[in-house]
Design an enzyme around this catalytic site. Structure first.
Site, PDB file in Angstrom:
ATOM      1  N   CYS A   1      22.631  41.121  31.152  1.00  0.00           N
ATOM      2  CA  CYS A   1      23.769  42.011  30.917  1.00  0.00           C
ATOM      3  C   CYS A   1      24.800  41.386  29.970  1.00  0.00           C
ATOM      4  CB  CYS A   1      24.374  42.449  32.246  1.00  0.00           C
ATOM      5  SG  CYS A   1      25.242  44.015  32.092  1.00  0.00           S
TER       6      CYS A   1
ATOM      7  N   HIS B   1      19.959  44.570  35.433  1.00  0.00           N
ATOM      8  CA  HIS B   1      20.203  43.519  36.427  1.00  0.00           C
ATOM      9  C   HIS B   1      18.998  43.283  37.326  1.00  0.00           C
ATOM     10  CE1 HIS B   1      24.471  42.654  35.744  1.00  0.00           C
ATOM     11  NE2 HIS B   1      24.435  43.866  35.205  1.00  0.00           N
TER      12      HIS B   1
ATOM     13  N   GLU C   1      18.226  40.549  38.720  1.00  0.00           N
ATOM     14  CA  GLU C   1      18.544  39.613  39.809  1.00  0.00           C
ATOM     15  C   GLU C   1      18.856  40.333  41.123  1.00  0.00           C
ATOM     16  OE1 GLU C   1      20.758  40.616  37.650  1.00  0.00           O
ATOM     17  OE2 GLU C   1      22.514  41.097  38.875  1.00  0.00           O
TER      18      GLU C   1
HETATM   19  N1  LIG Z   1      31.166  43.541  30.444  1.00  0.00           N
HETATM   20  C1  LIG Z   1      29.944  43.870  29.753  1.00  0.00           C
HETATM   21  C2  LIG Z   1      28.751  43.351  30.548  1.00  0.00           C
HETATM   22  C3  LIG Z   1      28.545  44.130  31.789  1.00  0.00           C
HETATM   23  C4  LIG Z   1      27.956  43.336  32.944  1.00  0.00           C
HETATM   24  O1  LIG Z   1      27.564  42.183  32.839  1.00  0.00           O
HETATM   25  N2  LIG Z   1      27.942  43.999  34.113  1.00  0.00           N
HETATM   26  C5  LIG Z   1      27.611  43.334  35.335  1.00  0.00           C
HETATM   27  C6  LIG Z   1      28.818  43.193  36.221  1.00  0.00           C
HETATM   28  C7  LIG Z   1      29.328  44.548  36.625  1.00  0.00           C
HETATM   29  C8  LIG Z   1      30.648  44.446  37.400  1.00  0.00           C
HETATM   30  O2  LIG Z   1      30.737  43.613  38.319  1.00  0.00           O
HETATM   31  O3  LIG Z   1      31.561  45.173  37.029  1.00  0.00           O
HETATM   32  C9  LIG Z   1      29.810  45.380  29.570  1.00  0.00           C
HETATM   33  O4  LIG Z   1      30.552  46.130  30.223  1.00  0.00           O
HETATM   34  O5  LIG Z   1      28.932  45.791  28.779  1.00  0.00           O
END
Ligand SMILES: N[C@@H](CCC(=O)NCCCC(=O)O)C(=O)O
Length: 259
Positions: free
Chosen positions: A112, A220, A222
């Site tokens: 991500c 994701h 994981e």
């Molecule tokens: N911020 C980036 C990457 C998004 C990301 O890694 N999401 C996983 C976490 C989600 C959360 O906890 O909000 C994007 O928005 O593209």
């Protein structure tokens, strides 16, 4: 031989009035259960990172997701309020680790935010709020306090024939989750697009000519390690690459000691 070690660059989080170096448990659990490796968290430092000092002690690099965005200045754009939230310490830690791990042939799995960092680290750019563009699907994190719902499997991704990912998952359609506002806009020159969503969003890449496993995915895997076959296969393949790297490193050390 003890289990090989995978580094996970932490995020900066403010919790109960203090600053923490943190990563969600799902990445640690997937590395331990799905890749069968040990995990070291790498503190997020805006300056002073000893990249080779860190990588000398690890056999793989797992770059996690985060709600924060890569700072646009790192891919040649002025930052606006809408581009946030940011985590400059995370940027300053993970991008150099990604570049140097690739140079040293240390296996890499980027998830991500991680695939976005991989792309920027190698010279690519990102697009923000992709759901606002005509014809684009809404890839954002579902608005629910229930994690299993937020990470629910809900999107088709097409894995391209003849790719690294196809060798792990098989080519064709798979179902994945989706929690992102940004995506790869211009892919870095040495990234191969390995999977796309039906709206054209780049969902997976690999590094062309990489010395070892070097894959980034926008979804994701994981989160569902243990119950979802594509997720299990991806982490098992990453773990195998990490073990191969560790064994080769140990063989070199033993030869040097014997000389
Ligand atoms: N911020 C980036 C990457 C998004 C990301 O890694 N999401 C996983 C976490 C989600 C959360 O906890 O909000 C994007 O928005 O593209």
């Amino acid at each position: 031989m003890s289990k090989p070690v995978v580094a996970i660059p932490a995020d900066i989080r403010e919790i109960e009035g203090n600053v923490w170096h943190a990563t969600p448990n799902q990445y640690v659990r997937a590395a331990v259960k799905g890749a069968d490796v040990l995990v070291f968290l790498v503190p997020a430092l805006e300056t002073g990172n000893d990249v080779d000092g860190i990588l000398d002690h690890v056999d793989g690099l797992l770059v996690s997701g985060s709600r924060t965005n890569v700072h646009p200045s790192l891919y040649g754009r002025e930052a606006t309020e809408a581009d946030g939230p940011f985590d400059r310490a995370r940027d300053a830690t993970s991008l150099p680790l990604i570049r140097r791990a690739l140079e040293r042939g240390i296996p890499l799995l980027a998830i991500c935010r991680g695939i976005q960092e991989l792309n920027v680290a190698l010279g690519g750019t990102l697009a923000n709020e992709i759901h606002e563009q005509p014809g684009m699907w809404d890839h954002r994190k579902p608005d629910t306090p229930v994690l299993d719902e937020a990470y629910g499997i809900r999107q088709k991704v097409i894995v391209r024939e003849g790719t690294c990912l196809a060798s792990v998952l098989g080519a064709g359609d798979i179902q994945v989750n989706s929690l992102h506002r940004q995506a790869i806009s211009r892919a870095a020159p040495n990234l191969a697009v390995e999977a796309v969503a039906e709206d054209g969003t780049i969902e997976a890449v690999s590094v062309i000519g990489a010395k070892a496993f070097a894959v980034g995915v926008q979804w994701h895997p994981e989160y569902w390690v243990g119950s979802d076959q594509p997720s299990n296969r991806l982490f098992a393949a990453f773990g195998d690459a990490v073990r191969a790297y560790a064994a080769a490193k140990q063989a070199v050390a033993q030869r040097s000691a014997a000389e």
